[in-house]
Design a protein around this motif. Structure first.
Motif, PDB file in Angstrom:
ATOM      1  N   LEU A  56       6.837  12.446   2.227  1.00  0.00           N
ATOM      2  CA  LEU A  56       5.881  11.516   2.000  1.00  0.00           C
ATOM      3  C   LEU A  56       4.569  11.649   1.756  1.00  0.00           C
ATOM      4  N   ARG A  57       4.521  11.193   0.266  1.00  0.00           N
ATOM      5  CA  ARG A  57       3.303  10.177  -0.259  1.00  0.00           C
ATOM      6  C   ARG A  57       3.196   9.051  -0.874  1.00  0.00           C
ATOM      7  N   ALA A  86       1.001  -1.148  -0.169  1.00  0.00           N
ATOM      8  CA  ALA A  86       0.173  -0.146  -0.061  1.00  0.00           C
ATOM      9  C   ALA A  86       1.192   1.369  -0.099  1.00  0.00           C
ATOM     10  N   ASN A  87       1.869   1.104   0.535  1.00  0.00           N
ATOM     11  CA  ASN A  87       2.979   2.506   0.287  1.00  0.00           C
ATOM     12  C   ASN A  87       2.224   3.402   1.175  1.00  0.00           C
ATOM     13  N   THR A  92       2.951  -1.658  -4.766  1.00  0.00           N
ATOM     14  CA  THR A  92       2.111  -2.299  -5.960  1.00  0.00           C
ATOM     15  C   THR A  92       0.601  -1.906  -5.729  1.00  0.00           C
ATOM     16  N   ALA A  93       0.255  -1.655  -4.566  1.00  0.00           N
ATOM     17  CA  ALA A  93      -0.980  -1.159  -4.970  1.00  0.00           C
ATOM     18  C   ALA A  93      -1.633   0.397  -3.911  1.00  0.00           C
ATOM     19  N   PRO A  94      -0.822   0.927  -4.417  1.00  0.00           N
ATOM     20  CA  PRO A  94      -1.169   2.615  -3.701  1.00  0.00           C
ATOM     21  C   PRO A  94      -2.162   3.286  -2.701  1.00  0.00           C
ATOM     22  N   THR A  95      -2.102   3.548  -1.662  1.00  0.00           N
ATOM     23  CA  THR A  95      -3.594   3.830  -0.950  1.00  0.00           C
ATOM     24  C   THR A  95      -3.254   5.183  -0.759  1.00  0.00           C
ATOM     25  N   GLU A  96      -2.900   5.768   1.083  1.00  0.00           N
ATOM     26  CA  GLU A  96      -3.170   6.744   1.447  1.00  0.00           C
ATOM     27  C   GLU A  96      -1.761   6.488   2.713  1.00  0.00           C
TER      28      GLU A  96
END
Length: 137
Positions: free
Chosen positions: A63-64, A13-14, A40-44
């Motif tokens: 950072l984002r 999710a990063n 690989t499947a970024p969120t917040e």
């Protein structure tokens, strides 16, 4: 060329682990390393990620949550995955020098008290060791 090693930290999710790792490596040794993170499947980014870093006085600037696709075609000396799911999804990242798989429990889904602080310290210990090993000349 800066002469710095470029490191990409990847989790699904990063939102927490790869963000913590990016900020910690920047904080620990920005002289030798350039740190990036992606999912690989970024969120917040989870707000508790910022809290855990701020608590230790570590900068959270820039950072984002971002997708690994943003780094398409870029070259990295190390690609370090921080969860098993990302490790299996990032087997063949083009432009990756050395791939490493570190596995840490996801503090976002953890029921443990202080999960974020605990994960932060675990990742910090690993990063200090990584820096020690990779900067020995």
């Amino acid at each position: 060329m800066t002469g710095k090693s470029r490191i990409l930290f990847v989790c699904t999710a990063n939102a927490a682990r790869s963000q913590l790792a990016q900020a910690l490596l920047r904080h620990t040794d920005s002289e030798h390393f350039e740190a990036f993170s992606a999912g690989t499947a970024p969120t917040e980014v989870d707000p508790r990620t910022f809290e855990a870093l701020s608590h230790l006085g570590i900068s959270t600037d820039g950072l984002r949550s971002k997708s690994i696709d943003e780094f398409q075609g870029e070259r990295f000396d190390y690609v370090i995955t921080l969860c098993d799911k990302a490790a299996s999804e990032c087997q063949s990242l083009p432009g990756a020098g050395e791939a490493m798989a570190w596995s840490f429990e996801d503090p976002v889904t953890s029921t443990k008290p202080d999960a974020f602080r605990h994960t932060l310290h675990e990742i910090h210990d690993r990063i200090k060791m990584f820096v020690l090993v990779k900067t020995k000349h």
